[in-house]
Design a protein around this motif. Structure first.
Motif, PDB file in Angstrom:
ATOM      1  N   ASP A 119      48.416  -1.025  36.840  1.00  9.76           N
ATOM      2  CA  ASP A 119      47.022  -0.595  36.944  1.00  9.76           C
ATOM      3  C   ASP A 119      46.507  -0.248  35.555  1.00  9.76           C
ATOM      4  N   MET A 120      45.894  -1.240  34.885  1.00  9.53           N
ATOM      5  CA  MET A 120      45.339  -0.995  33.556  1.00  9.53           C
ATOM      6  C   MET A 120      43.827  -1.134  33.608  1.00  9.53           C
ATOM      7  N   ASP A 121      43.163  -0.442  32.702  1.00  2.66           N
ATOM      8  CA  ASP A 121      41.698  -0.508  32.720  1.00  2.66           C
ATOM      9  C   ASP A 121      41.215  -1.806  32.065  1.00  2.66           C
ATOM     10  N   GLU A 122      39.935  -2.066  32.206  1.00  6.76           N
ATOM     11  CA  GLU A 122      39.350  -3.322  31.742  1.00  6.76           C
ATOM     12  C   GLU A 122      39.495  -3.512  30.236  1.00  6.76           C
ATOM     13  N   ASP A 123      39.345  -2.450  29.465  1.00  7.77           N
ATOM     14  CA  ASP A 123      39.470  -2.544  28.010  1.00  7.77           C
ATOM     15  C   ASP A 123      40.877  -2.967  27.599  1.00  7.77           C
ATOM     16  N   GLU A 124      41.888  -2.380  28.237  1.00  6.18           N
ATOM     17  CA  GLU A 124      43.267  -2.743  27.927  1.00  6.18           C
ATOM     18  C   GLU A 124      43.536  -4.209  28.258  1.00  6.18           C
ATOM     19  N   TYR A 125      43.025  -4.645  29.405  1.00  6.91           N
ATOM     20  CA  TYR A 125      43.250  -6.026  29.826  1.00  6.91           C
ATOM     21  C   TYR A 125      42.592  -7.012  28.860  1.00  6.91           C
ATOM     22  N   ILE A 126      41.360  -6.743  28.466  1.00  9.69           N
ATOM     23  CA  ILE A 126      40.655  -7.622  27.524  1.00  9.69           C
ATOM     24  C   ILE A 126      41.405  -7.685  26.199  1.00  9.69           C
ATOM     25  N   ARG A 127      41.873  -6.548  25.716  1.00 11.46           N
ATOM     26  CA  ARG A 127      42.637  -6.515  24.469  1.00 11.46           C
ATOM     27  C   ARG A 127      43.931  -7.317  24.618  1.00 11.46           C
ATOM     28  N   LEU A 128      44.582  -7.218  25.755  1.00 11.81           N
ATOM     29  CA  LEU A 128      45.841  -7.923  25.987  1.00 11.81           C
ATOM     30  C   LEU A 128      45.652  -9.439  25.961  1.00 11.81           C
ATOM     31  N   VAL A 129      44.603  -9.936  26.596  1.00  9.61           N
ATOM     32  CA  VAL A 129      44.410 -11.388  26.671  1.00  9.61           C
ATOM     33  C   VAL A 129      43.705 -11.962  25.446  1.00  9.61           C
ATOM     34  N   SER A 130      42.983 -11.153  24.675  1.00  7.63           N
ATOM     35  CA  SER A 130      42.232 -11.701  23.552  1.00  7.63           C
ATOM     36  C   SER A 130      42.903 -11.500  22.196  1.00  7.63           C
ATOM     37  N   ASP A 131      43.730 -10.493  22.042  1.00  9.11           N
ATOM     38  CA  ASP A 131      44.364 -10.202  20.757  1.00  9.11           C
ATOM     39  C   ASP A 131      45.829 -10.624  20.796  1.00  9.11           C
ATOM     40  N   SER A 132      46.176 -11.634  20.015  1.00 10.41           N
ATOM     41  CA  SER A 132      47.550 -12.155  20.047  1.00 10.41           C
ATOM     42  C   SER A 132      48.567 -11.181  19.446  1.00 10.41           C
ATOM     43  N   ASN A 133      48.114 -10.183  18.690  1.00  8.79           N
ATOM     44  CA  ASN A 133      49.019  -9.203  18.087  1.00  8.79           C
ATOM     45  C   ASN A 133      49.175  -7.937  18.927  1.00  8.79           C
ATOM     46  N   TYR A 134      48.382  -7.812  19.971  1.00  4.32           N
ATOM     47  CA  TYR A 134      48.452  -6.612  20.816  1.00  4.32           C
ATOM     48  C   TYR A 134      49.701  -6.659  21.679  1.00  4.32           C
ATOM     49  N   GLN A 135      50.409  -5.565  21.722  1.00  3.15           N
ATOM     50  CA  GLN A 135      51.617  -5.483  22.533  1.00  3.15           C
ATOM     51  C   GLN A 135      51.338  -4.626  23.753  1.00  3.15           C
ATOM     52  N   CYS A 136      51.613  -5.164  24.898  1.00  6.32           N
ATOM     53  CA  CYS A 136      51.358  -4.459  26.149  1.00  6.32           C
ATOM     54  C   CYS A 136      52.192  -3.176  26.207  1.00  6.32           C
ATOM     55  N   PRO A 137      51.545  -2.034  26.388  1.00  2.00           N
ATOM     56  CA  PRO A 137      52.291  -0.775  26.441  1.00  2.00           C
ATOM     57  C   PRO A 137      53.067  -0.598  27.741  1.00  2.00           C
ATOM     58  N   TYR A 138      52.795  -1.430  28.714  1.00  2.63           N
ATOM     59  CA  TYR A 138      53.461  -1.314  30.020  1.00  2.63           C
ATOM     60  C   TYR A 138      54.594  -2.306  30.195  1.00  2.63           C
ATOM     61  N   TYR A 139      54.799  -3.188  29.225  1.00  2.00           N
ATOM     62  CA  TYR A 139      55.839  -4.215  29.361  1.00  2.00           C
ATOM     63  C   TYR A 139      57.204  -3.579  29.562  1.00  2.00           C
ATOM     64  N   ARG A 140      57.898  -4.074  30.572  1.00  2.00           N
ATOM     65  CA  ARG A 140      59.275  -3.650  30.837  1.00  2.00           C
ATOM     66  C   ARG A 140      60.054  -4.897  31.235  1.00  2.00           C
ATOM     67  N   ASN A 141      61.118  -5.171  30.537  1.00  5.50           N
ATOM     68  CA  ASN A 141      61.902  -6.367  30.791  1.00  5.50           C
ATOM     69  C   ASN A 141      62.416  -6.366  32.229  1.00  5.50           C
ATOM     70  N   GLY A 142      62.136  -7.438  32.937  1.00  2.00           N
ATOM     71  CA  GLY A 142      62.538  -7.552  34.328  1.00  2.00           C
ATOM     72  C   GLY A 142      63.905  -8.165  34.518  1.00  2.00           C
TER      73      GLY A 142
END
Length: 62
Positions: A29-52
């Motif tokens: 559950d991420m807000d719209e700003d985080e999602y836009i940053r994730l898909v548009s900025d290639s250097n942005y690292q998802c703070p919620y990423y957890r290796n599955g």
């Protein structure tokens, strides 16, 4: 601060198959700003990423 390794959404724990829409989605559950940053900025690292990878711990112990 420790730099996180950028992971692919496909290997993330939160990337699940949604039967209602018939596609894989991020279940975090991420807000719209985080999602836009994730898909548009290639250097942005998802703070919620957890290796599955369930076997990563086992390989680390070997």
């Amino acid at each position: 601060m420790k730099r996180r390794e950028r992971g692919s959404c496909e290997s993330c724990t939160y990337y699940i198959y949604d039967e209602d829409c018939g596609a894989y989605i991020c279940d975090m559950d991420m807000d719209e700003d985080e999602y836009i940053r994730l898909v548009s900025d290639s250097n942005y690292q998802c703070p919620y990423y957890r290796n599955g990878d369930e076997y990563a711990v086992v390989r680390h112990q070997m």
